[in-house]
Design an enzyme around this catalytic site. Structure first.
Site, short mmCIF file in Angstrom:
data_model
loop_
_atom_site.label_atom_id
_atom_site.label_comp_id
_atom_site.label_asym_id
_atom_site.label_seq_id
_atom_site.Cartn_x
_atom_site.Cartn_y
_atom_site.Cartn_z
N ALA A 104 0.81 -1.22 0.00
CA ALA A 104 0.00 0.00 0.00
C ALA A 104 0.84 1.27 0.00
CB ALA A 104 -0.94 0.00 1.21
N LYS A 105 2.13 1.14 0.32
CA LYS A 105 3.07 2.27 0.33
C LYS A 105 2.51 3.48 1.06
CE LYS A 105 5.33 0.74 -3.93
NZ LYS A 105 4.45 -0.42 -4.23
N ARG A 106 1.94 3.23 2.23
CA ARG A 106 1.35 4.30 3.01
C ARG A 106 2.42 5.15 3.69
NH1 ARG A 106 -2.61 3.35 0.14
NH2 ARG A 106 -4.62 2.68 0.96
#
Length: 305
Positions: A104-106
């Site tokens: 998700a590369k949050r």
């Protein structure tokens, strides 16, 4: 959590992660036709097709691999219906005994970052109940906002025995626009690597930290530098296969004991039936083609370790 991943890698003898990144054009026509007949050419129909596709891939590969990595954007594009299938896929994989890396590369700051961490890795209190949302085992995160953005994730990982993979040196062609820039003669990606090591010091799980790093296989010389700089950090390695990296390019990501990295392949596995090498399987047997692609990938990687 990283120790669980290591044990599964050792058991399967396959440092392979299957990227469950389904695009509609990867899905064989017969699967989409069935879903569209049932639910129409709608978001619900698309999500149903993705689920049926994913399930077949998982059913044919789960015994060969330690983990999967669904990329949440491929599900988000179909709105709430897509996110339902993302969650369903996570649960199904975990029921099969697979670890799940939520891609998700949050990254944000303060309470926002904490909320992302809760959504993907932790627990949320609802009245007198304690609930989980996506509940993946690992999550990819973006370090651009610094410690303020990463600490909430690390705190949840420590509390819940979960893991992170922090973007350090990515596999895409333009990654160098920022990541390779030098600050006091040191490339930015090396400075980020040092912070990842620092963040991970309080999250050790045996020889390795639960705070890992995303290190692309497409830049093997840089991978070698990072491997020396981060001896106790596990690498999630994209870039193999469809993006051009070979097994030889992967070798610098690993430590001498053959551990230290898990290699992702997405369309190279889930859309293997479209490759000339696996054309004999045909669209009807796409999942068997994916299984053979996993077997071939594991053998390829092990040949250089």
């Amino acid at each position: 959590m990283i120790q669980q991943l290591i044990e599964k890698i050792q058991k399967t003898k396959a440092p392979v992660c299957v990227g469950l990144d389904p695009m509609l054009n990867y899905i064989p026509e017969h699967i989409l036709k069935e879903s569209f007949q049932k639910l129409g050419e709608t978001l619900e129909g698309a999500a149903d097709g993705i689920w049926n596709f994913n399930r077949e891939i998982i059913d044919h590969t789960w015994d060969l691999i330690p983990c999967v990595k669904p990329q949440i954007a491929m599900y988000e594009q179909f709105g709430i219906e897509g996110l339902k299938i993302y969650e369903k896929t996570v649960r199904y994989c975990q029921d099969k005994g697979l670890l799940v890396i939520g891609d998700a590369k949050r990254g944000d700051i303060g309470s926002t970052s904490a909320a992302y961490a809760t959504a993907h890795l932790g627990k949320v209190k609802v009245g007198s109940s304690v609930c989980t949302a996506f509940n993946t085992d690992f999550l990819t995160v973006n370090p651009y906002l610094g410690t303020d953005g990463i600490k909430p994730f690390v705190d949840v990982c420590r509390a819940e025995d979960k893991g992170l993979f922090v973007l350090v040196k990515t596999s895409n062609p333009s990654s160098g626009e920022f990541q390779d820039k030098k600050i006091d003669k040191t490339p930015l990606y090396e400075l980020v690597a040092d912070k990842v090591v620092e963040w991970g010091q309080d999250c050790m799980d045996g020889e390795y930290s639960n705070v890992g790093a995303v290190v692309g296989a497409t830049y093997p010389e840089m991978s070698a530098v990072l491997r020396k700089r981060m001896p106790h950090t596990y690498f999630l390695v994209p870039g193999y296969g469809a993006q051009g990296a070979t097994a030889k390019d992967l070798k610098p990501c690993f430590n001498e004991d053959g551990l230290g990295a898990i290699v992702n392949s997405s369309r190279g596995i889930i859309a293997a039936y479209r490759q000339e090498k696996y054309a004999k399987f045909g669209p009807e047997n796409f999942a068997e083609a994916s299984r053979q692609a996993v077997i071939d990938m594991a053998a390829d990687i092990n040949s250089v370790l």
